[in-house]
Design an enzyme around this catalytic site. Structure first.
Site, mmCIF file in Angstrom:
data_model
loop_
_atom_site.group_PDB
_atom_site.id
_atom_site.type_symbol
_atom_site.label_atom_id
_atom_site.label_comp_id
_atom_site.label_asym_id
_atom_site.label_seq_id
_atom_site.Cartn_x
_atom_site.Cartn_y
_atom_site.Cartn_z
ATOM 1 C CG ASP A 1 -16.173 -22.469 -35.013
ATOM 2 O OD1 ASP A 1 -15.256 -21.640 -35.154
ATOM 3 O OD2 ASP A 1 -16.032 -23.674 -35.241
ATOM 4 C CD GLU B 1 -12.151 -29.410 -39.083
ATOM 5 O OE1 GLU B 1 -11.920 -30.188 -40.019
ATOM 6 O OE2 GLU B 1 -12.406 -29.769 -37.928
#
Ligand SMILES: *[C@@H]1O[C@H](CO)[C@@H](O)[C@H](O)[C@H]1NC(C)=O
Ligand SMILES: *[C@@H]1O[C@H](CO)[C@@H](O)[C@H](O)[C@H]1NC(C)=O
Length: 565
Positions: free
Chosen positions: A157, A224
């Site tokens: 990302d 995450e």
């Protein structure tokens, strides 16, 4: 760095990049202090010595004999030497550069949600597991399953592009445009160059017929949660301490004080976001109390800013080691800093003097200590209504020498007297600080804003007996030399350092003790990140990208033939 945590405008290098004019002024200011401190430090050093060696001699001994930042030679693959040599030739060609530009440009053009189904070749030879929708776990099986695998990680990302900044981009953020020198676009540095660098190296090694002895695992998360599920999967499959070493995104190399220095991150700060919330009775603004919730909050915030954390350079910490390497190897640092750092190991006075000089660079000081920044504030609804509540969020980056709990304790104590002055019932992180039963005017509550306090990372060993660090150092040197076709073991200095942002490695602590944050990017001085990371006009030179591919190739080949467990 993952986008959720980071928005760093200027990512400071590990080493003070003090401009010469600033340095000149600074020198004038501290020359007196430095002299006094030097006198103190030298005499302290003298007193500590058992025999009465003259001061001058003691000083000379310390500054000439100690090697505070020992260097290894370049490490060129031997057993894998034939393929290494042949790939170095490939990487030096214009044809290869064009391929590399295509690969990275293509990856940049896949905006944000980026599920990289890597090229067919890799698919046939590497086993791919998709973890939690977007996480990619590639396993390139080695012939000797008793060797712990090498783990390489990179995130897919990218930091979002703000609409308001689109006009500032010289080339659209997802263009992957190549201007003959640089590849432009979001992710070109952070961190598609890492992921595509790794995969390109593997692709070329496969084409060259390389068959690994040691397994290589590539894990690429997306946000995450991605990294956290990858961590769980890898822990199940490879076990605790199941990897020989891990290299994740990080800084690179650059010139600093007259020396080219590479700075693998051996540590990472912790973090904590504290919500400071005040409540007090509402009512009509025509009959106000002396302090509203907002007024009290304002004073609490001022209390924070009036009291920055005390910061000290600590022996053995990653930032201390960086400063030692500068003292040992960078010709451009001030003579006083050099002297003090060379004595600091055994002399408190010299350590304090070095610290004083180093901390004139605020960026360096921020890397050393726990920081605080009031980043969000909210309160009030209407001009004729007294605000019943107001809150602010304080972002802390926790020193590698501190902890989440020490940070909480300090915040609690900082606000205690104001809470009592304002007659607020005080609760912090679930505990009552003031007497619960005492009547109060309102409340003050401290809480972990996102339930996500992060401890500073365990510090990776980097001493002369730390084989993985030494292997990485030799690899960096071999890469640098081979890319420039130059010889020598001191063309580039390798210094342990600290990563200024946070990486996904926080999920990987259990997988190995030898975690490095290093991407071999050519930066703007002493390991800082290149321009454009996390802001507009992110770009990487094609030349540096090819060098990154060289780096991963050399690393894989070196680890493959090494005697590491
Ligand atoms: C940003 O621009 C895109 C494309 O023009 C649009 O779809 C999106 O809604 C915009 N976002 C914001 C927050 O304005
Ligand atoms: C605190 O405020 C409460 C409620 O207004 C009041 O009863 C109490 O006396 C105050 N305490 C002090 C110490 O001023």
């Amino acid at each position: 760095m993952s986008q959720a945590l980071e928005k760093v405008d200027e990512l400071p290098g590990v080493h003070a990049r003090i401009s010469t004019t600033k340095l000149g002024k600074a020198k004038a200011v501290i020359s007196k202090i430095a002299l006094v401190a030097l006198a103190i430090s030298v005499s302290t050093y003298f007193v500590k010595r058992p025999f009465g060696i003259p001061i001058g001699k003691a000083f000379e001994d310390a500054t000439t004999s100690a090697d505070l930042c020992p260097q290894v030679d370049e490490l060129v693959p031997e057993k894998n030497g034939v393929i290494w040599e042949s790939l170095q030739d490939t990487y030096s060609t214009e044809e290869f550069k064009a391929r590399a530009v295509d690969w990275l440009g293509g990856a940049v053009r896949i905006p944000c949600v980026f599920r990289l189904q890597f090229r067919v070749v890799c698919h046939l030879n590497l086993e791919l597991t998709i973890v939690n929708t977007y996480g990619l776990l590639y396993v390139w099986k080695g012939s000797d399953s008793t060797l712990k695998p090498l783990l390489l990680t990179a995130h897919q990302d990218v930091v979002p592009v703000l609409n308001t900044t689109i006009d500032e981009w010289q080339h659209p953020p997802f263009s992957g445009y190549f201007d003959g020198e640089k590849i432009w676009g979001r992710g070109s540095c952070d961190d598609k160059s890492g992921l595509i660098g790794i995969m390109s190296a593997i692709e070329v090694m496969l084409e060259g017929g390389f068959k690994p002895t040691r397994t290589v695992v590539i894990a690429s998360g997306f946000d995450e949660e991605g990294a956290s599920s990858l961590a769980t999967t890898m822990l199940e499959r490879f076990g605790e301490n199941g990897f020989t070493m891990l290299v994740d995104e990080g800084s690179g190399y650059g010139e600093s004080y007259g020396r080219v220095i590479a700075v693998p991150g051996i540590g990472e700060k912790g973090s904590l976001n504290v919500r400071v919330k005040v409540t007090s009775p509402g009512g009509h603004s025509s009959l106000p109390p002396p302090h509203t919730s907002i007024g009290m909050l304002a004073e609490l915030i001022v209390q924070y800013e009036k009291n920055p954390f005390e910061v000290h350079l600590t022996r053995g910490s990653p930032t201390y080691k960086s400063a030692q390497c500068m003292a040992q190897h960078a010709p451009g640092i001030s003579p006083s800093l050099k002297k003090h750092m060379l004595l600091a190991e055994h002399c408190d006075g010299a350590l304090r003097a070095a610290e004083q000089e180093l901390f004139m660079n605020r960026a360096f000081m921020s890397l050393v200590g726990t920081t605080q920044a009031i980043d969000i504030v909210e309160g009030g609804v209407k001009v004729n209504a007294l605000p019943e509540q107001a809150w602010a969020i304080v972002n802390h980056r926790i020193s590698t020498e501190s902890s989440v709990s020490a940070t909480k304790v300090r915040d609690i104590e900082l606000l205690e007297s104001l809470a009592s002055n304002f007659n607020l019932s005080y609760t912090a992180f679930g505990a009552h600080i003031s007497d619960v039963d005492a009547p109060s005017y309102g409340t003050l509550t401290l809480s972990d804003a996102f339930q996500g306090g992060l401890e500073p990372a365990p510090v990776t060993p980097s001493g002369t007996d730390a084989a993985p660090f030494q292997l990485l150092s030799g690899t960096i040197k071999a890469t640098y030399n081979s890319h420039r076709n130059i010889p020598g073991s001191d063309t580039i200095i390798v210094s342990p350092g600290i990563m200024s942002g946070n990486t996904d490695t926080r999920f990987y602590w259990k997988l190995t003790d030898h975690i490095f944050r290093y991407g071999h990017q050519e930066g703007a001085g002493g390991g800082s990140l290149p321009s454009g990371v996390h802001t507009v006009n992110e770009a990487i030179s094609a030349n540096n990208f090819v060098e990154i591919i060289r780096f991963f190739t050399t690393l894989i080949l070196n680890v493959d033939e090494s005697s590491l467990p």
